[in-house]
Design an enzyme around this catalytic site. Structure first.
Site, PDB file in Angstrom:
ATOM      1  N   ASP A 141     -76.399  89.671  16.104  1.00 42.31           N
ATOM      2  CA  ASP A 141     -76.852  88.275  16.176  1.00 42.31           C
ATOM      3  C   ASP A 141     -75.782  87.361  16.776  1.00 42.31           C
ATOM      4  O   ASP A 141     -75.409  86.340  16.192  1.00 42.31           O
ATOM      5  CB  ASP A 141     -77.257  87.774  14.790  1.00 42.31           C
ATOM      6  CG  ASP A 141     -78.197  88.712  14.065  1.00 42.31           C
ATOM      7  OD1 ASP A 141     -79.033  89.341  14.737  1.00 42.31           O
ATOM      8  OD2 ASP A 141     -78.092  88.831  12.822  1.00 42.31           O
TER       9      ASP A 141
ATOM     10  N   GLU B 269     -88.715  86.944  16.652  1.00 44.68           N
ATOM     11  CA  GLU B 269     -87.581  86.326  15.976  1.00 44.68           C
ATOM     12  C   GLU B 269     -86.484  85.998  16.985  1.00 44.68           C
ATOM     13  O   GLU B 269     -86.621  86.240  18.189  1.00 44.68           O
ATOM     14  CB  GLU B 269     -87.039  87.245  14.879  1.00 44.68           C
ATOM     15  CG  GLU B 269     -86.446  88.544  15.394  1.00 44.68           C
ATOM     16  CD  GLU B 269     -85.977  89.491  14.280  1.00 44.68           C
ATOM     17  OE1 GLU B 269     -86.303  89.239  13.097  1.00 44.68           O
ATOM     18  OE2 GLU B 269     -85.298  90.490  14.596  1.00 44.68           O
TER      19      GLU B 269
END
Length: 492
Positions: free
Chosen positions: A62, A239
């Protein structure tokens, strides 16, 4: 005769373990799977290169990189239990950057465990970090989004204060929040959430903000998993939304499919900058992924976008699986991208990890010292492999007294970045380390994650070096690891 044979055997062992003497004429032994080759010795003269190999953090997921007006890159990623930021003059060496933990779990309350996907934004002259976390029982269904704020011009000074949860009135499950700063000045929050309270699918929502920590409108669904490449694993996932704007086109690049699989990939939805972004029909989802597994890179996703040092190039920073099927065991990579005629990003395909990439425009060249040219004692020797940068790697650093010694030349005293391309294939996925001694003074433990033999990663450090020659000695630490080369460049 038995004694004679024993003496011959001992002599051979001594020869192989001590084959590199500290002289100018070092005989180096190279081995493939079937034989040992003797080749001519080589000097430690470096190559001045303008390339890097595509791992900028050997462990992590991430990634978020933001280039600030001070010319520095600010970086954060998932650590799990805190929020940490890094900064560096080059994003290719961000893993060696100055770092600071800016928030720790209080071990109570709604933001207690599983801290995911932080992002650092500079909004209205202050710094804001958005992240997801859940309650102390570690239940995924309790994940929500939270905000902390630092009003100092420098986020490495002062403190980040707690602003609390950021949510719309539904207060449903929420992760991967990001902020769209519209050219008009209006702020929008975009995140991945559940429609209800059951983990069936993750939907992308947008809402208006009245300030950097408050949502002021109802949430609007702008994308849900509908295509086969989005619904091939359950739960269905959209997402990691990230926004880039070019020529009046908003490109929202998001991650789809199972994040734990090789099928994880990037999709695209777009909107016109002058459209009403709170009307779902303003957003158009493209029917095919724009970035997916390829060239021995698996499960690329959850990206951010940034510029080169001189602002001439566009780059994507993303995570991928460390190896096929590694699931949530990931590393961070970077590569340049271009633009399509319709002003949407053309990400191409992941660059093969064993093909060097030109450094970002404006970055300085680095000196590359190949490991097969290093002096080596008591076990290590260089042997060929096609994945190594120059066709050879230094392996068998297997004994407590095994040594690989580089002598590097520095044009002036100062702070340098050292990037060590290494690989760890120790049994049982064991973590490995090398001990690095610099100029017989400082000793640094170099961590090396386990991705498999010839699955190269990169360990990075910032160190002070002297003008002229500097001696770097690598010794065995935990388990086993190999070295391909080291890159050295001034941190300026």
């Amino acid at each position: 005769m038995k004694k004679f044979n024993m003496l011959i055997w001992i002599f051979c062992i001594v020869l192989l373990r001590g084959h590199a003497l500290d002289t100018d004429e070092i005989q180096q032994f190279y081995r493939d799977d079937s034989n040992v080759q003797v080749i001519e010795p080589k000097s430690q003269t470096p190559s001045n290169v303008n390339t890097f190999y595509n791992v900028i953090a050997q462990d992590g997921a991430d990634p978020w990189v933001y280039k600030h007006t001070d010319g520095l890159y600010y970086f954060t990623r998932t650590t799990g239990g805190d929020v940490r930021i890094w900064r560096s003059r080059s994003f290719t060496s961000i893993d060696a950057g100055e770092s600071r933990i800016v928030w720790r779990s209080p071990n109570s309350g709604p933001a207690c465990r599983a801290v995911w996907a932080p992002e650092i934004h500079f909004i209205q002259s202050s710094w804001y970090i958005y992240f997801a976390a859940t309650t102390c029982d570690d239940k995924n269904e309790n994940h929500r989004m939270f905000v902390i704020e630092n009003t100092n011009a420098d986020p490495f000074t002062g403190t980040f204060t707690w602003k609390g949860q950021i949510t719309d009135v539904t207060n449903k499950w929420a992760i991967d929040g990001t902020v769209l700063q519209h050219p008009s000045g209006q702020l929008y929050f975009i995140w991945s959430g559940w429609q209800g309270d059951v983990n069936e699918r993750q939907i992308l929502y947008i809402a208006q903000m009245s300030n950097p920590w408050t949502i002021s409108s109802s949430r609007v669904e702008i994308a849900r998993p509908i295509y086969n490449w989005e619904t091939n694993h359950f739960p269905y996932i959209n997402e990691g939304p990230q926004v880039t704007i070019r020529n009046g086109i908003i490109s929202l690049v998001y991650s789809a499919s199972g994040s734990w699989t090789n099928d994880y990939c990037l999709g695209l939805i777009t909107a016109f900058i002058n459209s009403d972004l709170l009307i779902a029909s303003s957003w158009n989802k493209h029917p095919h992924p724009i970035f997916r597994s390829g060239n021995s890179i698996y499960g690329p996703g959850h990206q951010s976008f940034t510029k080169s040092r001189d602002d001439r190039e566009d780059w994507i920073i993303y995570h991928s699986a460390r190896y096929s099927g590694s699931g949530w065991t990931r590393q961070i990579r970077a590569q340049q991208f271009t633009w399509n005629m319709d002003s949407t990003p053309n990400l191409g395909s992941p660059v093969n990890p064993n093909i060097p990439i030109h450094i970002p425009s404006g970055d300085q060249n680095r000196d590359r010292y190949e490991a097969e040219h290093a002096r080596h004692f008591n076990g290590p020797y260089a042997h060929p492999h096609s994945s190594a940068s120059n066709g050879f790697k230094m392996g068998y650093i297997d004994y407590p007294d095994s040594i690989v010694q580089f002598t590097i030349q520095c044009p002036k005293a100062g702070t340098y970045v050292i990037v060590i391309r290494n690989a760890n294939g120790s049994a049982g996925n064991g973590h490995a380390t090398h001990w690095l001694t610099i100029n017989d003074v400082s000793q640094i433990e170099i961590p090396i994650v386990n991705s498999g033999w010839n699955m190269w990663g990169a360990s990075m450090i910032r160190v002070n070096l002297n003008q002229g020659p500097n001696t770097l000695i690598f010794k065995k630490g935990l388990n086993f690891a190999e070295i391909d080369f080291i890159d050295v460049f001034l941190d300026e």
